[in-house]
Design a protein around this motif. Structure first.
Motif, mmCIF file in Angstrom:
data_model
loop_
_atom_site.group_PDB
_atom_site.id
_atom_site.type_symbol
_atom_site.label_atom_id
_atom_site.label_comp_id
_atom_site.label_asym_id
_atom_site.label_seq_id
_atom_site.Cartn_x
_atom_site.Cartn_y
_atom_site.Cartn_z
ATOM 1 N N SER A 180 -89.074 -16.861 6.666
ATOM 2 C CA SER A 180 -89.795 -18.078 7.051
ATOM 3 C C SER A 180 -91.294 -17.825 7.008
ATOM 4 N N GLY A 181 -92.087 -18.931 7.072
ATOM 5 C CA GLY A 181 -93.542 -18.829 7.136
ATOM 6 C C GLY A 181 -94.226 -18.742 5.785
ATOM 7 N N TRP A 182 -93.634 -19.286 4.717
ATOM 8 C CA TRP A 182 -94.208 -19.198 3.367
ATOM 9 C C TRP A 182 -94.933 -20.491 2.987
ATOM 10 N N TYR A 183 -95.954 -20.345 2.129
ATOM 11 C CA TYR A 183 -96.591 -21.515 1.527
ATOM 12 C C TYR A 183 -97.278 -21.098 0.232
ATOM 13 N N PRO A 184 -97.092 -21.832 -0.884
ATOM 14 C CA PRO A 184 -96.166 -22.965 -1.024
ATOM 15 C C PRO A 184 -94.713 -22.491 -1.105
ATOM 16 N N LYS A 185 -93.819 -23.330 -1.697
ATOM 17 C CA LYS A 185 -92.408 -22.977 -1.727
ATOM 18 C C LYS A 185 -92.200 -21.613 -2.385
ATOM 19 N N PRO A 186 -91.471 -20.722 -1.714
ATOM 20 C CA PRO A 186 -91.253 -19.387 -2.292
ATOM 21 C C PRO A 186 -90.125 -19.403 -3.312
ATOM 22 N N GLN A 187 -90.009 -18.308 -4.032
ATOM 23 C CA GLN A 187 -88.958 -18.127 -5.027
ATOM 24 C C GLN A 187 -88.152 -16.891 -4.667
ATOM 25 N N ALA A 188 -86.814 -17.043 -4.603
ATOM 26 C CA ALA A 188 -85.926 -15.949 -4.191
ATOM 27 C C ALA A 188 -85.177 -15.410 -5.402
ATOM 28 N N GLN A 189 -84.837 -14.107 -5.340
ATOM 29 C CA GLN A 189 -84.121 -13.463 -6.437
ATOM 30 C C GLN A 189 -83.229 -12.348 -5.879
ATOM 31 N N TRP A 190 -81.935 -12.384 -6.226
ATOM 32 C CA TRP A 190 -81.001 -11.302 -5.909
ATOM 33 C C TRP A 190 -80.894 -10.392 -7.131
ATOM 34 N N ARG A 191 -80.830 -9.087 -6.903
ATOM 35 C CA ARG A 191 -80.649 -8.131 -7.993
ATOM 36 C C ARG A 191 -79.635 -7.068 -7.603
ATOM 37 N N GLY A 192 -78.875 -6.606 -8.607
ATOM 38 C CA GLY A 192 -77.894 -5.559 -8.396
ATOM 39 C C GLY A 192 -78.470 -4.172 -8.542
ATOM 40 N N HIS A 193 -77.582 -3.147 -8.490
ATOM 41 C CA HIS A 193 -78.052 -1.761 -8.504
ATOM 42 C C HIS A 193 -78.645 -1.358 -9.846
ATOM 43 N N LEU A 194 -78.339 -2.091 -10.918
ATOM 44 C CA LEU A 194 -78.914 -1.807 -12.233
ATOM 45 C C LEU A 194 -80.112 -2.692 -12.545
ATOM 46 N N GLY A 195 -80.560 -3.466 -11.569
ATOM 47 C CA GLY A 195 -81.696 -4.359 -11.772
ATOM 48 C C GLY A 195 -81.320 -5.705 -12.351
ATOM 49 N N GLN A 196 -80.016 -5.951 -12.559
ATOM 50 C CA GLN A 196 -79.592 -7.224 -13.137
ATOM 51 C C GLN A 196 -79.658 -8.328 -12.075
ATOM 52 N N CYS A 197 -79.949 -9.549 -12.532
ATOM 53 C CA CYS A 197 -80.025 -10.694 -11.628
ATOM 54 C C CYS A 197 -78.623 -11.113 -11.210
ATOM 55 N N LEU A 198 -78.446 -11.387 -9.927
ATOM 56 C CA LEU A 198 -77.181 -11.867 -9.387
ATOM 57 C C LEU A 198 -77.324 -13.345 -9.069
ATOM 58 N N PRO A 199 -76.431 -14.189 -9.595
ATOM 59 C CA PRO A 199 -76.547 -15.632 -9.325
ATOM 60 C C PRO A 199 -76.278 -15.930 -7.853
ATOM 61 N N PRO A 200 -77.129 -16.724 -7.195
ATOM 62 C CA PRO A 200 -76.912 -17.038 -5.780
ATOM 63 C C PRO A 200 -75.745 -18.003 -5.624
ATOM 64 N N GLU A 201 -74.995 -17.826 -4.532
ATOM 65 C CA GLU A 201 -73.926 -18.765 -4.217
ATOM 66 C C GLU A 201 -74.479 -20.002 -3.507
ATOM 67 N N PHE A 202 -75.588 -19.791 -2.761
ATOM 68 C CA PHE A 202 -76.147 -20.876 -1.958
ATOM 69 C C PHE A 202 -77.642 -20.611 -1.785
ATOM 70 N N GLU A 203 -78.462 -21.690 -1.785
ATOM 71 C CA GLU A 203 -79.894 -21.554 -1.534
ATOM 72 C C GLU A 203 -80.417 -22.853 -0.935
ATOM 73 N N ALA A 204 -81.190 -22.739 0.140
ATOM 74 C CA ALA A 204 -81.766 -23.910 0.816
ATOM 75 C C ALA A 204 -83.183 -23.577 1.262
ATOM 76 N N ILE A 205 -84.120 -24.528 1.058
ATOM 77 C CA ILE A 205 -85.521 -24.383 1.457
ATOM 78 C C ILE A 205 -85.859 -25.506 2.428
ATOM 79 N N THR A 206 -86.391 -25.155 3.579
ATOM 80 C CA THR A 206 -86.771 -26.130 4.602
ATOM 81 C C THR A 206 -88.258 -26.005 4.907
ATOM 82 N N GLN A 207 -88.843 -27.034 5.530
ATOM 83 C CA GLN A 207 -90.263 -27.057 5.875
ATOM 84 C C GLN A 207 -90.408 -27.422 7.342
ATOM 85 N N ASP A 208 -91.225 -26.635 8.098
ATOM 86 C CA ASP A 208 -91.385 -26.886 9.521
ATOM 87 C C ASP A 208 -92.548 -27.849 9.783
ATOM 88 N N ALA A 209 -92.876 -28.046 11.078
ATOM 89 C CA ALA A 209 -93.899 -29.012 11.455
ATOM 90 C C ALA A 209 -95.279 -28.609 10.973
#
Length: 547
Positions: A180-209
């Motif tokens: 939490s506490g990012w600006y602007p919207k952050p970008q997330a990335q999962w990676r495996g032990h060989l550096g390969q990208c892992l597709p996310p099962e779920f992702e949600a971005i929210t904004q506080d007051a």
């Protein structure tokens, strides 16, 4: 065509001289005039400024060339003049005119308003502050009005990613990553032990007051994709990221369900054999889990040893660089010269001591040499003073006691540009300087502002000029360390440059003083009690070992 007779005496009634005078005045009026007044411009901080969430940002504005702005109206605005960020009028600030979002968050620094320079500080930056800004100068008689505009860009690095184990799902282990506490919207990335990208099962971005973004994402790790699994979150503006790595052993990944085979054997062999088959995998599972924990502990011990070794290498490197810097400082001291101040070059707001060794703001000292009034060529437009000496060739070294001042500039400049008063003190303009701002940030201008990280705050600064090699070096005499070196080509004679940044605002605004140089290379020891810095420097004291 009928020709009408004209009497000759009608021409005699025309006032010939009056017509001639009228035509002359008309021609003079229509003739373009050359303006003798020099065009005055408002210079802002630039096209764009980047500020971090929760920190402070400065909006500097100044008039070019020099002009007194103390009696002007100075307005900082958001998108248009009616959106008031801060207003200075009739020599006072008017907080009641501010927009609600900027109230109790702005501070006006007008130490150099007589030079046409003012700075507005905006504290506790939030995402809502992003957008266009401007500053406008308006003279009392409305004979001059000008403004500068820029864009404020806001960015914020959030918290470190937190990874939690959610359980077994779809034949693998579900991991959840949150921050939490990012600006602007952050970008997330999962990676495996060989550096390969892992597709996310779920992702949600929210904004506080406050307008800050939080992110949650999950991934299911299958068998064979174990070992190091990382979750990284990146700020797209700062191009910086935070990453967390977790290790997963094979023992934690679900295998083939043994109950199907067991169920088949139950109908043939019976219940005792079924219980035995169920107990064996359980025992094997716990053994594999114990071995996995032992491997994790062994790997942690290895990583701790490597980290300790790397820290030792870094400390050795720092000690070597510190010793090298002290050797350079001692070598530079053998080129000591007697530098004195040229009171004729001092700005009217500065005072130079009788021995031409100290300079301070007016009102901060006594028995000082006044600047001769009425001759604008006897001082620069900057609040600075130059040295009597002009350095063309060779090597030269001098030291300056900066005391407890919280703002100052030191260095050298070309004699040819010393009186020009440029907008920025950069090497491209013929200035090579180091400075301190508000007692907390040491920096150089090359040409952009570059912050310096100093282990010990210098109370005395050594300056070494090598004209032939094109180098200007700064040393911290307090511990003998090297601070920074400019490397350039000097196109003409240079002068030593002193700027105390008046008025300082400190409780004890000490002057900038050119120090009597020691007979042999010694350093000023660092003391825990801050008052010991006020004691005189004794050249005859025995040298101390370098830190």
């Amino acid at each position: 065509m009928v020709n009408s007779p004209v009497a000759l005496d009608s021409f005699q009634r025309v006032p010939q001289p009056s017509c001639l005078v009228f035509l002359i005045h008309l021609l003079l009026f229509l003739q373009p005039r050359e303006s003798n007044s020099e065009e005055v411009k408002v210079i802002g901080p630039g096209e764009s400024i980047l500020a971090n969430v929760g920190e402070e940002v400065e909006f500097p504005c100044h008039l070019s060339p020099y002009r007194d702005a103390e009696h002007m109206e100075i307005l900082w605005f958001r998108s248009q003049a009616s959106d008031v960020v801060h207003l200075y009028q009739d020599r006072r600030e008017l907080p009641g005119r501010q927009m609600a979002q900027f109230q109790n968050r702005t501070t006006l620094i007008k130490d150099e308003i007589l030079d046409g320079t003012v700075i507005l500080q905006l504290q506790d930056v939030v995402p809502a502050d992003q957008g266009p800004y401007g500053c406008r100068f308006l003279s009392r008689d409305s004979s001059f009005s000008g403004e500068a505009v820029w864009e404020l860009e806001v960015a914020g690095m959030g918290s470190d990613p937190h990874i939690s184990l959610e359980g077994f799902k779809k034949g693998g282990i579900q991991l959840r990553c949150s921050s939490s506490g990012w600006y602007p919207k952050p970008q997330a990335q999962w990676r495996g032990h060989l550096g390969q990208c892992l597709p996310p099962e779920f992702e949600a971005i929210t904004q506080d007051a406050r307008g800050l973004f939080g992110l949650e994402t999950s991934v299911v790790v299958q068998g064979g994709a174990h070992s190091n699994v990382s979750c990284s979150i990146q700020n797209p503006v700062l191009l910086q990221k935070k990453e967390f790595v977790v290790q997963i052993a094979d023992a934690f990944l679900p295998g083939p369900a043994p109950w199907k085979t067991a169920f088949l054997w139950t109908s043939v062999v019976g219940l005792p054999l079924l219980l035995a088959l169920l107990a064996a995998p359980a025992l094997c599972f716990f053994q594999r889990q114990r071995r996995a924990l032992e491997k994790l502990k062994e790997q942690a011990d290895k990583d701790r040893g490597k980290l300790t070794e790397e820290l030792g290498k870094v400390q050795s490197e720092l000690d070597w660089r510190r010793a090298e810097g002290q050797a350079e400082w001692r070598a530079a001291q053998q080129y000591a010269v007697n530098v004195t101040l040229d009171s004729a070059s001092a700005h009217p707001s500065l005072e130079v001591s009788q021995d031409c060794k100290s300079v301070s703001s007016r009102g901060a000292g006594a028995a000082l040499v006044p600047v001769v009034p009425g001759d604008p060529q006897r001082f620069t437009e900057q609040t600075c003073v130059l040295s009597h000496q002009r350095f063309r060739t060779g090597r030269h070294y001098w030291e300056v006691d900066v005391g407890r001042r919280s703002r100052w500039f030191l260095g050298a400049c070309l004699e040819a540009v010393a009186r020009a008063g440029p907008a920025r003190l950069s090497p491209a303009a013929g200035y090579w300087v180091m400075g301190l701002w508000n007692g907390c940030e040491y920096f150089v201008l090359e040409p952009q502002r570059r912050a310096l990280s100093l282990r010990v705050p210098p109370r005395r600064v050594g300056i070494f000029l090598d004209c032939d090699a094109g180098k200007l070096a700064f040393f911290n005499v307090s511990d003998g360390s090297h601070i920074f070196t400019f490397t350039d080509t000097f196109s003409g004679p240079l002068c030593a440059y002193f700027r105390p940044r008046a008025p300082d605002g400190s409780i004890r605004p000490d002057p900038l003083t050119i120090c009597p140089l020691p007979v042999r290379a010694t350093r000023v020891p660092e003391e825990e009690d801050g008052d010991t810095w006020a004691q005189p420097y004794e050249p005859s004291a025995p040298p101390m070992e370098p830190w």
